[in-house]
Scaffold this motif. Structure first.
Motif: not given
Length: 278
Positions: A160-169, A226-228, A254-261
């Protein structure tokens, strides 16, 4: 060669970049890797003093573990949150901090973000190992039963964190203000997540307010964070020592799958432009 095959062929590069992140972060320091433990421990001492002594915040004993130690309860939420914050920050800055490398030679730029997340995950695993030892001392061997599930949720939060990191990068390359905005957002997010206070406080406040519109309550909106969901799952596994609620598990999956994709798709669409924008 497909993109994933290209990433697989760069696995040695990924390993070396991750190793560089781990060793370089505390290079030329006396305490070395111990610094990764001192930050959460210092935070734990401050929050324990403020919230358990001054504000007398009492989350109660674990159910059914019976563990009744605020500092343990706090670490069960603080360590996952600090990992998330560190992984997002390092992933967001991975392209900029390696701009010279990006402009010189071609390689899958994704490996830079992945290595940052992997290094943060390594530090987190060390911290969680210390927490498990503390749980064994305070609450006995019950936590060992749930370790495989804890590792699963750690993997999901890493994804999940990696997916968000990819977007923010990508966003950070286009707009340098991003790192400052995210820094503020992460500080706010900590207090919008049940890190230092129990979820029951939000539930009680929501019940006092009543429905906001229709049947939707403040608690319903709060649980969209999601963090909660991840923190609740870790607390249930480690402090209560029982399996998480089904809805928490499904939301985390769900959050992990959606954010990494989504993260991989956004990064892949913009990857060729990154060197030109730096």
């Amino acid at each position: 060669m497909t993109y994933f095959q290209e990433l697989w062929s760069s696995r040695e590069l990924l390993f070396n970049l991750t190793k560089r992140e781990i060793t370089g972060r505390y290079k030329r320091t006396v305490l070395g890797q111990l610094w990764s433990l001192l930050n959460p421990l210092a935070s734990m001492l401050v929050y324990t003093f403020v919230f358990s002594i001054i504000f007398r915040n009492d989350p109660g004993p674990g159910d059914p573990s019976g563990i009744d130690a605020y500092f343990i309860w706090l670490l069960c939420g603080l360590l996952p949150y600090q990992f998330f914050s560190n992984a997002v920050n390092s992933g967001m800055g991975a392209i900029w901090s390696n701009s010279a490398l990006v402009k010189k030679v071609y390689f899958p730029r994704t490996t830079l973000v992945l290595s940052s997340s992997a290094a943060s995950g390594f530090n987190w695993s060390v911290e969680m190992g210390i927490l498990v030892i503390a749980l064994l001392i305070v609450g006995g061997p019950g936590v060992l039963v749930f370790l495989p599930v804890v590792l699963l949720f750690m993997a999901l939060m890493l994804i999940f964190a990696t997916g968000l990191g990819l977007m923010l990068a990508v966003v950070n390359v286009y707009f340098q203000d991003t790192q400052h905005l995210i820094g503020i957002a992460l500080r706010l997010l900590m207090y919008l997540s049940p890190v230092v206070y129990p979820l029951t406080l939000v539930m009680n406040a929501s019940n006092g307010i009543g429905p906001l519109f229709g049947s939707v309550t403040l608690f319903d909106l709060y649980r969209l964070n999601p963090v909660e969901r991840f923190i609740s799952a870790f607390r249930t596994l480690l402090y209560d020592q029982r399996l998480p609620e089904l809805d928490d598990t499904l939301f985390c999956l769900g959050y992990a799958a959606v954010f990494i994709v989504l993260g991989l798709w956004i990064f892949r669409k913009n990857e060729k432009k990154l060197a030109e924008l730096l």
